[in-house]
Scaffold this motif. Structure first.
Motif, PDB file in Angstrom:
ATOM      1  N   ARG B  31      54.561  10.536  29.859  1.00 25.20           N
ATOM      2  CA  ARG B  31      54.152   9.159  30.089  1.00 25.20           C
ATOM      3  C   ARG B  31      52.641   9.091  29.956  1.00 25.20           C
ATOM      4  N   TYR B  33      49.371   6.202  30.109  1.00 23.37           N
ATOM      5  CA  TYR B  33      49.023   4.848  30.516  1.00 23.37           C
ATOM      6  C   TYR B  33      47.592   4.543  30.074  1.00 23.37           C
ATOM      7  N   TYR B  35      44.471   1.759  30.888  1.00 25.04           N
ATOM      8  CA  TYR B  35      43.977   0.723  31.778  1.00 25.04           C
ATOM      9  C   TYR B  35      42.613   0.257  31.296  1.00 25.04           C
ATOM     10  N   SER B  45      46.321  -2.989  33.947  1.00 20.30           N
ATOM     11  CA  SER B  45      47.214  -2.227  33.076  1.00 20.30           C
ATOM     12  C   SER B  45      47.252  -2.840  31.684  1.00 20.30           C
ATOM     13  N   VAL B  48      51.904   1.013  28.789  1.00 19.46           N
ATOM     14  CA  VAL B  48      52.650   2.154  29.314  1.00 19.46           C
ATOM     15  C   VAL B  48      53.421   2.738  28.142  1.00 19.46           C
ATOM     16  N   LEU B  50      56.022   5.516  26.872  1.00 16.42           N
ATOM     17  CA  LEU B  50      57.057   6.272  27.564  1.00 16.42           C
ATOM     18  C   LEU B  50      57.686   7.399  26.750  1.00 16.42           C
ATOM     19  N   PHE B  88      40.447   3.457  30.444  1.00 18.78           N
ATOM     20  CA  PHE B  88      40.928   4.731  30.989  1.00 18.78           C
ATOM     21  C   PHE B  88      42.323   5.028  30.460  1.00 18.78           C
ATOM     22  N   LEU B  92      50.894  11.171  33.565  1.00 14.08           N
ATOM     23  CA  LEU B  92      51.700  11.249  34.785  1.00 14.08           C
ATOM     24  C   LEU B  92      51.916  12.700  35.129  1.00 14.08           C
ATOM     25  N   SER B  97      55.892  14.266  41.939  1.00 16.33           N
ATOM     26  CA  SER B  97      55.134  13.107  42.396  1.00 16.33           C
ATOM     27  C   SER B  97      54.922  12.161  41.227  1.00 16.33           C
ATOM     28  N   GLU B  98      54.593  10.946  41.523  1.00 17.90           N
ATOM     29  CA  GLU B  98      54.327   9.985  40.472  1.00 17.90           C
ATOM     30  C   GLU B  98      52.840   9.684  40.363  1.00 17.90           C
ATOM     31  N   LYS B  99      52.007  10.637  40.700  1.00 19.95           N
ATOM     32  CA  LYS B  99      50.579  10.357  40.677  1.00 19.95           C
ATOM     33  C   LYS B  99      50.063  10.375  39.252  1.00 19.95           C
ATOM     34  N   LEU B 100      49.089   9.519  39.006  1.00 12.08           N
ATOM     35  CA  LEU B 100      48.421   9.466  37.718  1.00 12.08           C
ATOM     36  C   LEU B 100      47.178  10.336  37.745  1.00 12.08           C
ATOM     37  N   PHE B 102      43.749  10.616  35.719  1.00 13.04           N
ATOM     38  CA  PHE B 102      42.935   9.794  34.832  1.00 13.04           C
ATOM     39  C   PHE B 102      41.897  10.616  34.074  1.00 13.04           C
ATOM     40  N   GLY B 103      41.562  10.130  32.876  1.00  9.63           N
ATOM     41  CA  GLY B 103      40.390  10.624  32.192  1.00  9.63           C
ATOM     42  C   GLY B 103      39.138   9.989  32.787  1.00  9.63           C
TER      43      GLY B 103
END
Lengths: 115, 112
Positions: B31, B33, B35, B45, B48, B50, B88, B92, B97-100, B102-103
């Motif tokens: 995944r 994302y 932003y 957002s 996304v 997938l 950004f 995932l 966990s579902e934490k993102l 980030f760059g």
């Protein structure tokens, strides 16, 4: 509808003090996340709640940081004995169920300044 | 551990020009994302992505994902001043966990 809200929007405190930051997620969202963003950086994960329980708190930097979500909606991030290095923007996000296909919606953030 | 790198970190471009922002990630992340963040504001957002080969477009922005190359791109077509912001990408973290993750973000300035 209403988005994620956070209070206060700005918080100035002195080194060593205790602070609480509040997050009100989108109604009906069971997943809630806290991130911290330092100047010029991307957000860094702190903790993830699924309902009332912390599903992953691996991003909390040390035991001065603690978060709760007692009724599965509003969450409070608590920082004890604040240090200057804690100064950052604290972002809260929520998603409907925590499914990876879902968007995480971010709140406006709380800007914390520790003097 | 998932690491996400964006380049460039700063991008100044003329209105009407095209450009691509690159997002590389270090380990498996199905995944991706994107932003947008305006100064002093929170994250909005954009896309996304997938699955491998996913392509999404919204206005002058188009995002794609190549999971085999561990690369996502955000292409800007005929840039306008309103696109000036920091962009950004986030992967995932796969570990229960579902934490993102980030760059560091790409600060885009579009000059008239």
């Amino acid at each position: 509808g209403a988005g994620v809200s956070q209070t206060p929007s700005n918080k100035v405190t002195e080194k060593g003090k205790y602070v609480e930051l509040r997050c009100d997620p989108i109604s009906g969202h069971t997943a809630l996340y806290w991130y911290r963003q330092s100047l010029g950086q991307g957000p860094e994960f702190l903790i993830y709640f699924q309902g009332t329980g912390a599903a992953d708190d691996s991003g909390l930097p040390n035991d001065r940081f603690f978060a709760v979500r007692p009724e599965g909606s509003v969450s409070t991030l608590k920082i004890q004995r604040t240090e200057r290095g804690d100064s950052a923007v604290y972002l809260c996000a929520s998603s409907l169920s925590g499914d990876p296909q879902e968007t995480q919606y971010f709140g406006p953030g709380t800007r914390l300044l520790v003097l | 551990e998932l690491k996400v790198e964006q380049n460039p970190l700063f991008l100044s471009m003329q209105e009407g020009k095209n450009y691509t922002i690159y997002c590389n990630y270090s380990t498996t992340s199905d995944r991706l994302y994107w932003y947008r963040q305006d100064p002093g504001k929170s994250l909005e957002s954009l896309f996304v992505l997938l699955s491998n080969g996913a392509v999404k477009q919204e206005g002058r922005l188009m995002a794609s994902l190549d999971t085999k190359a561990r690369l996502s791109t955000l292409h800007i077509t005929a840039a306008v001043h309103d696109l000036s912001a920091t962009y950004f990408c986030a992967g995932l973290f796969q570990g229960g966990s579902e934490k993102l993750v980030f760059g560091k973000g790409t600060k885009l300035t579009v000059n008239p």
